[in-house]
Design an enzyme around this catalytic site. Sequence first.
Site, PDB file in Angstrom:
ATOM      1  N   ASP A   1      69.519 -70.191 -12.171  1.00 50.68           N
ATOM      2  CA  ASP A   1      69.476 -71.312 -11.217  1.00 50.68           C
ATOM      3  C   ASP A   1      70.596 -72.330 -11.404  1.00 50.68           C
ATOM      4  O   ASP A   1      70.462 -73.473 -11.010  1.00 50.68           O
ATOM      5  CB  ASP A   1      68.109 -72.006 -11.294  1.00 50.68           C
ATOM      6  CG  ASP A   1      67.900 -72.735 -12.609  1.00 50.68           C
ATOM      7  OD1 ASP A   1      68.585 -72.401 -13.586  1.00 50.68           O
ATOM      8  OD2 ASP A   1      67.051 -73.633 -12.652  1.00 50.68           O
ATOM      9  N   GLU A   2      71.703 -71.915 -11.986  1.00 50.23           N
ATOM     10  CA  GLU A   2      72.775 -72.860 -12.302  1.00 50.23           C
ATOM     11  C   GLU A   2      74.136 -72.195 -12.205  1.00 50.23           C
ATOM     12  O   GLU A   2      74.297 -71.066 -12.664  1.00 50.23           O
ATOM     13  CB  GLU A   2      72.609 -73.278 -13.767  1.00 50.23           C
ATOM     14  CG  GLU A   2      72.391 -74.729 -14.027  1.00 50.23           C
ATOM     15  CD  GLU A   2      72.314 -74.957 -15.522  1.00 50.23           C
ATOM     16  OE1 GLU A   2      73.359 -75.226 -16.128  1.00 50.23           O
ATOM     17  OE2 GLU A   2      71.201 -74.840 -16.067  1.00 50.23           O
TER      18      GLU A   2
ATOM     19  N   ASP B   1      72.683 -77.081  -9.557  1.00 50.16           N
ATOM     20  CA  ASP B   1      71.469 -76.797 -10.322  1.00 50.16           C
ATOM     21  C   ASP B   1      70.277 -76.827  -9.380  1.00 50.16           C
ATOM     22  O   ASP B   1      69.990 -77.856  -8.771  1.00 50.16           O
ATOM     23  CB  ASP B   1      71.333 -77.874 -11.421  1.00 50.16           C
ATOM     24  CG  ASP B   1      70.173 -77.594 -12.357  1.00 50.16           C
ATOM     25  OD1 ASP B   1      69.570 -76.514 -12.266  1.00 50.16           O
ATOM     26  OD2 ASP B   1      69.878 -78.480 -13.176  1.00 50.16           O
TER      27      ASP B   1
HETATM   28 CA    CA Z   1      67.278 -76.049 -12.550  1.00 52.84          CA
END
Ligand code: CA
Length: 360
Positions: free
Chosen positions: A109-110, A9
């Site tokens: 973003d993961e 993350d």
């Molecule tokens: Ca994040």
Amino acid sequence: MNRIILHVDLDSFYASVEEFRKPGIKGKPIIICIYSGRTKDSGAVSSANYKARDLGIRSGMPIIFAKRLAKKKRAIFLPADRPYYQSVSQRIMDILEKEADAFQQVSVDEAYLDVSETTGGDWEKAIKIAKSIKKKIKEREKLTCSVGIGPNKLVAKMASKNMKPDGLTLVKTPEVRNFLNPLEVSKLHGIGRVTSFILEELGIKTIKDLAEFKVASIEEKLGKNKAKMLQERAIGIDNSTVEEQEAKQISRIGTLKKDSRDIDEIFKKIKELAKDLEKRIESRKVSFRTISLITIDTTLDIQTRSETIEQTQKLVPMISITKELLKDFLEENKYKQLRRVGVRVSNLIYRKKQRTLGDF
Ligand code: CA
């Protein structure tokens, strides 16, 4: 062999990207906004860095509220530049995908990485992979991420939240219960606000409470299936697999140094994009049959021209095809200057990666 899953993350991704792009704003509260355009400040906060979060600013908050909280704090408000974040994200996802037996991007973003096979179930090896990922992202993009390692997606996801920013948390199979037990029930991944409210009404405060609660009482409120699922998750059981998404097309688009209709100048950019795209094709273990040229002119009009060829994995030897397509474009559009160009491959054929039996 036990499964090993990583959850990666990126830390306050949009704000961190802007911080690196505009070094003058480093160290200040940064708030990335989606402006609705109705009035000057109408819209919502999309992302806030840790300095801004310290002021109480959260994503989803109206921009006006955020501005009130940030008064006299020299905070920086910026409009979200999604195409730019997307391109940074794509480069990072390429780094991650290479490390995984199976790879699942969850959002910009993961991502989840199944490394069971690569590591042979060895937790120490998984830590090495996590450290190497963190180092590469730091070196290449100047960004930090938090990584959780666990025996399944649920535990990995909760582990990555455990230490932020720039964290690394390992929860081995025998440690799962001790890790989850003290956490508030609302922190259990996948539990919505309504469900956690109902559980709290029953007197369930922690994940341990949930795991040990009389199942009949939960069933009464939430039904048999949900009660069973919740109590399984509370003891860290999650059999879902890391699902590879099969993209229908893969592309790279870039901006020319200056607006142009000079064929050599434009083709130079295309070749550069093709090299990058070929790496992506390799890591996705894919062949393609169609190659396309994407042109975006100074009026932002987008055109696509394609050619279908024999199935191949190698893009660079095929790239002269796009030069022909570009010639056609320039001939048919005598007065247009190009601002951006792109290369796309489609009609993709996937060569399946080997998976461990545990995945099925
Ligand atoms: Ca994040």
